[in-house]
Design an enzyme around this catalytic site. Structure first.
Site, PDB file in Angstrom:
ATOM      1  N   GLU A  16      13.363   0.932  -5.539  1.00  7.50           N
ATOM      2  CA  GLU A  16      12.789   2.287  -5.593  1.00  7.50           C
ATOM      3  C   GLU A  16      13.248   3.032  -6.838  1.00  7.50           C
ATOM      4  O   GLU A  16      12.472   3.780  -7.442  1.00  7.50           O
ATOM      5  CB  GLU A  16      13.189   3.055  -4.333  1.00  7.50           C
ATOM      6  CG  GLU A  16      12.704   2.457  -3.029  1.00  7.50           C
ATOM      7  CD  GLU A  16      11.205   2.582  -2.854  1.00  7.50           C
ATOM      8  OE1 GLU A  16      10.682   1.992  -1.896  1.00  7.50           O
ATOM      9  OE2 GLU A  16      10.539   3.262  -3.670  1.00  7.50           O
ATOM     10  N   ASP A  75       3.936  -7.422  -1.780  1.00  8.77           N
ATOM     11  CA  ASP A  75       2.776  -6.959  -2.525  1.00  8.77           C
ATOM     12  C   ASP A  75       2.962  -6.864  -4.036  1.00  8.77           C
ATOM     13  O   ASP A  75       2.282  -7.546  -4.808  1.00  8.77           O
ATOM     14  CB  ASP A  75       2.308  -5.603  -1.970  1.00  8.77           C
ATOM     15  CG  ASP A  75       3.473  -4.629  -1.769  1.00  8.77           C
ATOM     16  OD1 ASP A  75       4.617  -4.981  -2.116  1.00  8.77           O
ATOM     17  OD2 ASP A  75       3.236  -3.523  -1.267  1.00  8.77           O
ATOM     18  N   GLU A 113      -1.568   3.154   8.960  1.00  6.44           N
ATOM     19  CA  GLU A 113      -0.578   2.404   8.183  1.00  6.44           C
ATOM     20  C   GLU A 113      -0.676   0.909   8.454  1.00  6.44           C
ATOM     21  O   GLU A 113      -0.612   0.097   7.534  1.00  6.44           O
ATOM     22  CB  GLU A 113       0.823   2.917   8.523  1.00  6.44           C
ATOM     23  CG  GLU A 113       1.942   2.244   7.769  1.00  6.44           C
ATOM     24  CD  GLU A 113       2.104   2.752   6.358  1.00  6.44           C
ATOM     25  OE1 GLU A 113       2.959   2.218   5.644  1.00  6.44           O
ATOM     26  OE2 GLU A 113       1.375   3.676   5.964  1.00  6.44           O
ATOM     27  N   GLU A 131      -2.637   3.257  -2.009  1.00  6.39           N
ATOM     28  CA  GLU A 131      -3.157   1.925  -2.335  1.00  6.39           C
ATOM     29  C   GLU A 131      -4.676   1.827  -2.237  1.00  6.39           C
ATOM     30  O   GLU A 131      -5.314   1.128  -3.031  1.00  6.39           O
ATOM     31  CB  GLU A 131      -2.493   0.873  -1.446  1.00  6.39           C
ATOM     32  CG  GLU A 131      -1.051   0.574  -1.799  1.00  6.39           C
ATOM     33  CD  GLU A 131      -0.095   1.638  -1.317  1.00  6.39           C
ATOM     34  OE1 GLU A 131       1.063   1.656  -1.784  1.00  6.39           O
ATOM     35  OE2 GLU A 131      -0.498   2.453  -0.456  1.00  6.39           O
TER      36      GLU A 131
END
Length: 990
Positions: free
Chosen positions: A317, A562, A679, A895
């Site tokens: 992150e 991903d 989600e 996304e």
């Protein structure tokens, strides 16, 4: 006498109370007036430190140059700029120089004013900054602490006294001191590397002229006036949303990580380094909010990346949000010719901190970096890592290397890529894909254990035989011995002869003299020692990346995997096409997705969509592959990845697949009452990748895996109900009842008086009605037959013996006793016994035959398959085609709109703009708060509940993609920029 004794006790008590009063009176006197000070704890091994306010000694010890005890001062200049939202969390700037280490960047001058009460002590040569913030009430708090007895003359830890950190200049005691400043602040200091890379081995950036890359963006024609007016209006509405969200953050959460947009508070889930501020800067510039950008750049200058309130740094992150945000803000604002060099300086500062994660034996990163000097001074290994966390560092460190010219940043991530390539060459269970979790330690524990076992046995044998003496005349420092055969001196000439009688050494003919008693040991390089003094952890059988876990491996395109695949084509672009390994990694990934993961959901309507599944295998995917047909928001990036890779690598079929993948997420948005995709969810799949009609029967069967059992249960219940109620006049089998049903645990069913196997299925029977019905049947049967109650009156009943036994209707007299309570024994004249009332048939507590079963809305009848499915759909609010909603929340993710933007820029089809606008309107309707936008708890509600959280990627990604969707195509053109996974644009080399 007793009274006199009590009088004596009373007098003593009065005297004691008076003395206590005097003591307390003296203790309440005003404490000495002097400025409270802070001390640095000397004990480096302590995990928790107590920081007491102490009375300054009359003769304080002079400062020492011993780095282990000295805490150096650095004066601070108070920041005169007021802070938003109350001003209690302002920042200060140091006026002195940064850390003195030559290896640290000059940008290492920021200061954080948020102390860490649990921080450890300072390490050698570290600079501890003194907080100069003032706040109301802090002086009173310090006074209370002094009055409580914390004014000891000297405090020692491990026999060493504390040292002055900031001795007071004014002894008047009028200088207010922030209570939080009592805790010493520990800063990161560049450590000495334990596993340095030799200079000649550093992997440098690829050089040469970048390859000619095919045009990525569609060649947009000049738009009409109507089209432009509509687009500009929508762009302004998105810009207003950006400005509004930024204003909310600026007002309530300035210099903190995130805004709580409902309560108007702030959160620091990361390192407290103002995540939203750094993450949103490039969005502000792109949207034309230049004043806000300038304000944010000034805030960045006050972030101190050498200190955090957290004990560890989340590397993934931190890299994509902070490092990526700083580099992108530097690029979009003009780069080296722009007016904000501080952005690159702070990126270098953060980059230097993060470089410590690669200091491992195999240079694989530690992904939760304990940055305190006590931790960085110890060697460490990488461990179990997620493939996304491991492989999503390449773009940021590559761009940092390009902007600074420092190859070490690229070397760090290039080694990760090489390890991934080696893993693919060795072979994964699904070639082209990586398992979700990897072992990055570089140490084969199994082989190490086996080797250590063998070594232990060999050592035991050596110990039993005794250690041999050194060869006669051996001298390791003999220059002629070290010279070898090329010296012209033979080994025999250098051997010395022992005098057996005296034990002395006789010199050989070459004059070399050595000793047996005190041999000189050659210097052997030692591996680094761990904190416990052992080295076994570093001396192991090496290995590359391998799958982590036992047995099953998971492959998918969702969270934890991903962005690893997303970065393969993007890193290829960022390097100008000069590193071909990234192209192969990408193409192998696409081929594997098409073969192993791709599925088509069974939907209503004319949708042509695809999704990647989540599959699990135990090593033989051809035989044991277990798919889960999931639809998750995180996988929605895949449409953009397929389109971008298809364009730059000339794979037109991938662009067509990208349309289907992106439309899948657009469909998922429209499938819910809120118009927003959940989600995580699971859907029913078509048998093949070809379109299939929506089959409601198949959908219902998938929603109820126990259909056969449920049908059998209902049939058994209806059969038993028919028998139990068939003899009642005016009451049918389907008439609703109001008593609780019970289950009969029997392997036989009562049907027409015959015994039929039930296969272990439990049947629901209303107990009270059953007993009443059977009682009436017994009386009727006995009256008709005229039998005596002393005989078995139940023999002529139509019920089978097994059921009568379960209902306690076959209970006989035992030892001359009567039957169950409530029944009368029949007399000899033939009168039959009767049950007085229904309560007399009460079940004794020691009979476990009856068990309450679940009811549905007061019904006793088991649910049919159709009823069960209808009830589940109503309860879970499942849209058509969905099997479950694993997570119904929406946390402002980007996304889906990300792929919509890529599809519009690559195909030029304006339909994507319309789809994106529908998504934007639904999102704003559901998430808007008084000050910004909030995550929501359940997208299946018409008016979802707000969860009071606004992730930094709402400004960094989601709103940026919406804004770019309605911007002119030249703004952040895909032919000039490449965006990281946090939507931070890096300028491509030309």
């Amino acid at each position: 006498m007793p009274r006199r004794r009590y009088r004596l006790f009373i007098i003593c008590a009065v005297v004691i109370c008076f003395m206590l009063y005097r003591v307390l009176l003296n203790s309440w006197d005003e404490p000495p007036s002097y400025a409270p000070v802070r001390f640095a704890d000397e004990d480096k091994g302590a995990q928790d430190h107590t920081h007491a306010v102490q009375r300054p000694p009359s003769n304080p010890p002079p400062p020492t140059k011993d780095d282990d005890t000295l805490v150096k001062e650095k004066p601070l200049v108070e920041d005169k700029k007021p802070t938003a939202g109350g001003g209690a969390h302002g920042a200060t700037n140091p006026s002195g120089p940064g850390p003195s280490s030559e290896d640290e960047p000059e940008a290492n001058q920021g200061s954080s004013t948020r102390p860490d009460p649990n921080s450890a002590v300072q390490v050698p040569d570290s600079k501890v900054e003194a907080d100069t913030e003032t706040g109301s009430g802090t002086s009173d708090q310090v006074t209370d602490n002094l009055a409580a007895g914390s004014n000891t003359e000297q405090h020692q830890t491990g026999g060493q006294p504390f040292q002055w950190q900031n001795p007071p200049n004014d002894a008047s005691g009028n200088t207010p001191v922030d209570d939080e400043s009592m805790a010493p602040k520990i800063h990161w200091k560049k450590p000495k590397e334990h596993f340095p890379v030799p200079t000649e081995s550093v992997i440098s950036l690829p050089t040469g002229q970048p390859k000619k890359i095919p045009r990525i963006q569609y060649d947009f024609p000049i738009e009409s006036d109507n089209a432009r007016a509509k687009r500009v209006l929508r762009q302004r509405m998105v810009r207003d949303a950006i400005s509004r969200a930024w204003s909310g953050y600026r007002k309530f959460a300035w210099m903190h990580d995130e805004l709580s947009p409902v309560s108007g508070k702030f959160r620091d889930p990361f390192c407290g380094w103002s995540a939203t501020l750094v993450d949103a800067m490039d969005t502000l510039w792109i949207a034309g909010l230049k004043d806000e950008f300038d304000d944010a750049a000034k805030g960045v200058a006050n972030i101190d990346f050498t200190y955090t309130i957290k004990s560890s740094i989340p590397v993934f992150e931190t890299t994509i949000r902070y490092l990526g945000g700083l580099l992108a803000a530097f690029d979009v604002s003009g780069g080296k010719s722009g007016a904000y060099p501080v952005l690159l300086e702070k990126a270098v500062e953060l980059g230097e901190v993060l470089m410590g994660i690669f200091d491992t034996p195999n240079r694989m990163p530690v992904l939760y970096y304990h940055w305190q000097p006590e931790a960085t001074s110890q060697p460490r290994r990488a461990g179990r890592v997620g493939v996304a966390e491991l492989a999503t560092l390449s773009m940021e460190f590559t761009r940092l290397a390009q902007l600074t010219g420092e190859d070490k940043y690229y070397d760090a991530v290039a080694r990760i890529t090489n390890a991934l390539v080696e893993l693919q060459e060795a072979g994964t269970t699904i070639p082209g894909l990586f398992p979700e979790n990897l072992d990055a330690s570089g140490c084969n524990r199994t082989a190490t254990t086996l080797r250590d076992t063998i070594s232990s046995e060999a050592q035991t044998q050596v110990d039993a035989e005794g250690l041999p003496a050194n060869p006669l005349g051996y001298s390791p420092n003999d220059p002629q011995l070290q010279a070898g055969s090329g010296s012209g001196v033979s080994a025999d000439d250098r051997i010395q002869r022992r005098d057996e009688t005296s034990g002395s050494i006789s010199p050989a003919s070459d004059g070399v003299v050595g000793t047996i008693e005190d041999p000189i040991t050659p210097s052997v390089p030692q591996p680094p020692f761990a904190a416990n003094g052992q080295t076994e952890g570093w001396d192991c059988v090496p290995q590359g990346l391998v799958g982590s876990g036992f047995g099953f491996e998971t492959y998918h395109m969702g969270g934890a995997q991903d962005s690893a695949y997303e970065y393969f084509p993007k890193e290829w672009l960022l390097l100008g096409g000069l590193e071909p390994k990234y192209q192969k990694l990408h193409e192998d990934t696409i081929d594997a997705i098409n073969e192993w993961l791709m599925f088509r959901p069974m939907l209503k309507g004319d949708w042509d969509v695809l999704f990647p599944a989540k599959v699990t295998t135990n090593g033989q995917p051809q035989r044991d592959l277990m798919p889960k047909f999931e639809v998750t928001h995180l996988t929605c990036f895949i449409g953009g990845m397929f389109a971008l890779g298809g364009k730059i690598f000339g794979r037109d079929e991938d662009i067509e697949t990208a349309k289907q993948l992106t439309d899948g997420c657009v469909w998922a948005y429209g499938a819910t009452p809120s118009g927003i995709m959940p989600e995580g969810s699971e859907v029913i799949a078509c048998p093949t990748l070809e379109k299939c009609e929506f089959n409601e029967t198949l959908w219902y069967e998938s929603l109820d895996p126990s259909k056969e059992w449920r049908t059998k249960e209902l049939e058994d219940w209806e059969a038993a109900e028919k028998v139990l109620t068939g003899g009642l006049a005016g009451q049918g089998a389907d008439e609703p009842r109001h008593n609780a049903p019970y289950q009969v645990a029997s392997t036989e069913a009562a049907v027409g008086g015959k015994k039929e196997p039930r296969g272990g299925v439990l049947s629901s029977i209303p107990r009270d009605d059953a007993i009443k019905t059977i009682t009436e049947s017994r009386k009727n049967n006995k009256r008709a037959a005229g039998e005596s109650s002393t005989h078995d009156a139940d023999d002529k009943s139509e019920l089978p013996d097994s059921l009568k036994n379960k209902l306690r209707l076959n209970q006989e007299h035992k030892d001359g006793e009567t039957k169950a309570s409530g029944e009368t024994t029949a007399s000899e004249d033939g009168d039959s016994s009767e049950v007085d009332d229904e309560s007399s048939a009460e079940e004794p507590p020691n009979v476990p035959s009856y068990r309450p079963t679940r009811t549905q809305e007061g019904r006793q009848k088991p649910l049919s398959h159709e009823e069960f499915v209808s009830e589940r759909l109503a309860r879970e609010k499942l849209p058509p085609g969905f099997l479950s909603i694993d997570s119904a929340q929406y946390i402002l993710r980007p996304e889906a709109i990300e792929s919509v933007w890529y599809m519009y820029r690559i195909t030029g089809d304006p339909a994507w703009m319309e789809k994106g606008w529908t998504m934007f309107e639904a999102t704003m309707q559901a998430t808007k708060t008084e000050w910004a936008n909030s995550a929501i708890r359940n997208v299946l509600d018409d008016e979802p509940e707000l969860s009071d959280e606004m992730e930094s990627f709402w400004l960094s990604e989601t709103l940026k993609y919406y804004y770019l969707l309605f911007s002119e195509p030249h703004i952040i053109s895909l032919d000039e920029w490449v965006l990281n996974t946090e939507a931070h644009p890096f300028r491509r080399p030309t």
